[in-house]
Design an enzyme around this catalytic site. Sequence first.
Site, PDB file in Angstrom:
ATOM      1  N   TYR A 142       0.414  19.235   0.392  1.00  0.00           N
ATOM      2  CA  TYR A 142       1.337  18.112   0.546  1.00  0.00           C
ATOM      3  C   TYR A 142       0.984  17.271   1.766  1.00  0.00           C
ATOM      4  O   TYR A 142       1.281  16.091   1.820  1.00  0.00           O
ATOM      5  CB  TYR A 142       2.778  18.619   0.731  1.00  0.00           C
ATOM      6  CG  TYR A 142       3.526  18.909  -0.547  1.00  0.00           C
ATOM      7  CD1 TYR A 142       2.994  19.729  -1.537  1.00  0.00           C
ATOM      8  CD2 TYR A 142       4.799  18.373  -0.757  1.00  0.00           C
ATOM      9  CE1 TYR A 142       3.693  20.006  -2.685  1.00  0.00           C
ATOM     10  CE2 TYR A 142       5.508  18.655  -1.907  1.00  0.00           C
ATOM     11  CZ  TYR A 142       4.958  19.465  -2.866  1.00  0.00           C
ATOM     12  OH  TYR A 142       5.660  19.736  -4.008  1.00  0.00           O
ATOM     13  N   LYS A 191      -3.473  32.447  -4.506  1.00  0.00           N
ATOM     14  CA  LYS A 191      -4.508  32.332  -5.548  1.00  0.00           C
ATOM     15  C   LYS A 191      -5.831  32.723  -4.901  1.00  0.00           C
ATOM     16  O   LYS A 191      -6.786  31.934  -4.813  1.00  0.00           O
ATOM     17  CB  LYS A 191      -4.503  30.884  -6.078  1.00  0.00           C
ATOM     18  CG  LYS A 191      -5.413  30.648  -7.264  1.00  0.00           C
ATOM     19  CD  LYS A 191      -4.898  31.221  -8.571  1.00  0.00           C
ATOM     20  CE  LYS A 191      -5.926  31.052  -9.686  1.00  0.00           C
ATOM     21  NZ  LYS A 191      -5.622  31.865 -10.874  1.00  0.00           N
ATOM     22  N   ASP A 223      -0.431  32.634 -10.759  1.00  0.00           N
ATOM     23  CA  ASP A 223      -0.278  32.526 -12.220  1.00  0.00           C
ATOM     24  C   ASP A 223       0.443  33.749 -12.765  1.00  0.00           C
ATOM     25  O   ASP A 223       1.338  33.652 -13.613  1.00  0.00           O
ATOM     26  CB  ASP A 223      -1.627  32.281 -12.912  1.00  0.00           C
ATOM     27  CG  ASP A 223      -2.753  33.192 -12.431  1.00  0.00           C
ATOM     28  OD1 ASP A 223      -2.552  33.920 -11.439  1.00  0.00           O
ATOM     29  OD2 ASP A 223      -3.833  33.180 -13.048  1.00  0.00           O
ATOM     30  N   ASP A 247       7.007  25.079  -4.566  1.00  0.00           N
ATOM     31  CA  ASP A 247       7.661  23.984  -5.294  1.00  0.00           C
ATOM     32  C   ASP A 247       7.759  24.335  -6.771  1.00  0.00           C
ATOM     33  O   ASP A 247       8.824  24.237  -7.387  1.00  0.00           O
ATOM     34  CB  ASP A 247       6.846  22.697  -5.105  1.00  0.00           C
ATOM     35  CG  ASP A 247       7.419  21.543  -5.896  1.00  0.00           C
ATOM     36  OD1 ASP A 247       8.646  21.337  -5.826  1.00  0.00           O
ATOM     37  OD2 ASP A 247       6.654  20.856  -6.598  1.00  0.00           O
ATOM     38  N   ASP A 251      11.306  25.897  -9.136  1.00  0.00           N
ATOM     39  CA  ASP A 251      11.907  25.279 -10.325  1.00  0.00           C
ATOM     40  C   ASP A 251      12.031  26.307 -11.447  1.00  0.00           C
ATOM     41  O   ASP A 251      13.051  26.388 -12.135  1.00  0.00           O
ATOM     42  CB  ASP A 251      11.046  24.109 -10.834  1.00  0.00           C
ATOM     43  CG  ASP A 251      11.464  22.767 -10.252  1.00  0.00           C
ATOM     44  OD1 ASP A 251      11.906  22.744  -9.091  1.00  0.00           O
ATOM     45  OD2 ASP A 251      11.338  21.739 -10.960  1.00  0.00           O
TER      46      ASP A 251
END
Length: 360
Positions: A142, A191, A223, A247, A251
């Site tokens: 970001y 990751k 993942d 982020d 959700d």
Amino acid sequence: MEKKIAVIRGDGIGPEIVGQALKVLDAVAVKYGHRFIYEDVLMGGAAIDAYGDPLPPEMLSKCRRSDSVLLGAVGGPKWNDVPGDKRPEKGLLRLRAGLEVFSNNRPAKIWKQLANASPLKPAIVEKGIDFIIVRELTGGIYFGEHKTESVNGEQVSTDILKYSESEIARIGRIGFETAAKRRKKLCSVEKSNVLDSSRLWKKVMHKLAEEYPEVELSDMLVDNCAMQIVKDPSQFDVIVTENMFGDILSDEASMITGSIGMIPSSSLGSGTCGLYEPIHGSAPDIAGQDIANPIGTILAAAMMLRFSFDMPKEADDIENAVSKTLDLGFRTGDIMPKGENGLTLCGCSKMGEEIIKNIG
Ligand code: IPM
Ligand code: MG
């Protein structure tokens, strides 16, 4: 106690949901003899319209001078075509950076009244969903360099994902400390099979683990984590992860609890001035209709009382009032199950009013 709260109503449904949260705060102030002084701050689309800048410097200063910031949501299609560094979301990112709130805490907890609103099978929900995502908020992709350039006649875009050991360690500590106060299980999500920044992340987490022997640390690839959150969310206590993974996963985590409209978040740095917001967006499609769910924002206000103002009883009152209102059967559209069910469909302001009645 007297507290100065910077209020960013924002765009879309922002003003409606923040309006309800302020009414709830007023009810708490009356009950406990506190004084909350609200100072309106423009940020996001509203600030672009007024000043041509999503976060003018004086708006950031107002936030920095406050005891904490309460935010609705920013953004909307109206500002889709403005350049990247002038978008409403950029105002939010600059606010997070300007307040140095590197630690974002997003709880995913199923409300017993809403168990049937979860899209997961009852057998999975019954095992319990109660975890927190600790998301790094002021670093990573970001905040790395973003650029689009022309190379060999075509557009090429770059976004840099960069983390230093110290940035990872300071959010890692929050993860360990959060877990130490709960069920003592910390899952570090990265990751590391692909990214250097993730390999450093993992290394720093394991080094920190030596300082927190009471906390059990596990690693998970992002993942796989996305899959495990729907397969068996009961396995998680605290997840700590970098900005963009947090982020996305937050959700997903919110949805399995019934609705993204229910989830608050706190963002803190090294001091007590925090940024409190629901995790959902500005939902321009339902703005101005008085049908949005204000509970995420109302619970964000409760978090502000708990974490920034040291008012745990007042925060409990708000959370209990929300729970009682759900017990009484009031539901906004997003948490209303289909079919005949004896529940009462209500709008944003009605939900706020009912919650206030239960503040006592
Ligand atoms: C969130 C939002 C923001 C983010 C957007 C609006 C910039 O999705 O708080 O999760 O990506 O951090
Ligand atoms: Mg998000």
